[in-house]
Write a protein that holds these residues in place. Sequence first.
Motif, mmCIF file in Angstrom:
data_model
loop_
_atom_site.group_PDB
_atom_site.id
_atom_site.type_symbol
_atom_site.label_atom_id
_atom_site.label_comp_id
_atom_site.label_asym_id
_atom_site.label_seq_id
_atom_site.Cartn_x
_atom_site.Cartn_y
_atom_site.Cartn_z
ATOM 1 N N GLN A 1 0.828 -1.210 0.000
ATOM 2 C CA GLN A 1 0.000 0.000 0.000
ATOM 3 C C GLN A 1 0.865 1.263 0.000
ATOM 4 O O GLN A 1 0.555 2.243 -0.687
ATOM 5 C CB GLN A 1 -0.925 -0.001 1.214
ATOM 6 C CG GLN A 1 -2.067 -1.011 1.101
ATOM 7 C CD GLN A 1 -2.951 -1.035 2.333
ATOM 8 O OE1 GLN A 1 -2.503 -1.353 3.435
ATOM 9 N NE2 GLN A 1 -4.210 -0.678 2.158
ATOM 10 N N GLU A 2 1.957 1.230 0.752
ATOM 11 C CA GLU A 2 2.840 2.392 0.815
ATOM 12 C C GLU A 2 3.528 2.661 -0.520
ATOM 13 O O GLU A 2 3.952 3.787 -0.796
ATOM 14 C CB GLU A 2 3.880 2.194 1.923
ATOM 15 C CG GLU A 2 3.285 2.285 3.320
ATOM 16 C CD GLU A 2 4.244 1.811 4.399
ATOM 17 O OE1 GLU A 2 5.395 1.438 4.058
ATOM 18 O OE2 GLU A 2 3.846 1.808 5.587
ATOM 19 N N SER A 3 3.649 1.632 -1.361
ATOM 20 C CA SER A 3 4.268 1.812 -2.675
ATOM 21 C C SER A 3 3.221 2.065 -3.765
ATOM 22 O O SER A 3 3.529 2.023 -4.950
ATOM 23 C CB SER A 3 5.108 0.577 -3.032
ATOM 24 O OG SER A 3 4.276 -0.569 -3.181
ATOM 25 N N GLY A 4 1.985 2.305 -3.322
ATOM 26 C CA GLY A 4 0.931 2.624 -4.273
ATOM 27 C C GLY A 4 0.236 1.423 -4.874
ATOM 28 O O GLY A 4 -0.526 1.564 -5.840
ATOM 29 N N LYS A 5 0.452 0.246 -4.327
ATOM 30 C CA LYS A 5 -0.179 -0.967 -4.847
ATOM 31 C C LYS A 5 -1.295 -1.430 -3.915
ATOM 32 O O LYS A 5 -1.387 -0.991 -2.764
ATOM 33 C CB LYS A 5 0.872 -2.079 -5.000
ATOM 34 C CG LYS A 5 2.004 -1.724 -5.949
ATOM 35 C CD LYS A 5 3.059 -2.821 -5.950
ATOM 36 C CE LYS A 5 4.244 -2.440 -6.839
ATOM 37 N NZ LYS A 5 5.316 -3.472 -6.805
#
Length: 327
Positions: free
Chosen positions: A32-36
């Motif tokens: 989630q932190e990497s935009g996934k």
Amino acid sequence: MKHISILVPESAVMEAVADPRYLFTAVNQFLQESGKKPLFNVQLVGQSKEVRFLGGVYSVRTDKTLDEVDKTDMIIIPALFGDLKSAVDLNQKSIPWIVKHYNCGAEVASLCLGAFLLASTGLLNGKKCSTHWAFYNEFRETFPEVEVVDGGIITEENGIYSSGGANSYWNLLLYLIEKYVDRDTAILAAKYFAIDIDRESQAPFTIFNGQKDHNDEEVKKGQEYIESNYQEKIAIDDLVNILGVSRRSFERRFKKATNNTIAEYMQRVKVEAAKRDFELSRKNINEVMYDVGYSDSKAFRNLFKKLTGLTPVEYRNKYNKRAELPV
């Protein structure tokens, strides 16, 4: 999303329940932190809504009971604790549940002594398995149809995974992260949890105590003689003459009782003695080699590395933290 069912067995090791949940949940956060999008739907599953460990010292509230799980992609079987036969007996209801979901396409992974519950399903028959090194003999005796991988950290066969002893299960969990997500995420998780990601053997941690849980008294006498005279070069012919038995018959009985040939047993006893010397003394490599009955340094070093996964120097430097030691 991949549905991960972490079984919460009776008599489980608490950490082996909590750690996989922590890891898969943390990986969701990394994604989630990497935009996934998060990849794993992690649930604790048990025979009841609440499972207690160590006489109630710990308790876990499960997300679902076994009969409430319609479909899952991966079943994690945590390590068991205490008397393993009793522990397996307490979890009999989970055995057909594991088999059912495996036959429906789920993968199954056992952590450490969870291998005893996994093997009780029959799914490991004719397959290879890793488990805690200290329980190899009990496992082989209980499940003769399963091949134990000596020193193995991770074993995978037909969607069934198993791990070596204790904290080795972290390596299996990272292996699954790499398989389901990617190598970069597995490396990130390894760094976050401070795990040596590519450890391939539990051999450096193995303590060889000899296999004496059998009823062949002459074999036990042979084992005791080897263990008392490991400093010497013992010839197999001399050993059988001392015991007054025929060589061919004794070699067959020895292998059956100990799962080692006589020569292998001698080697393991000598290397175990060498390990103790490296841990506790200031002797150099050659001194230890001579003390345990070897005169060929190349043969000794090769055997030592084969059985421990480390060279004599690496082993000594790892476990003997005294001041500068001679090579």
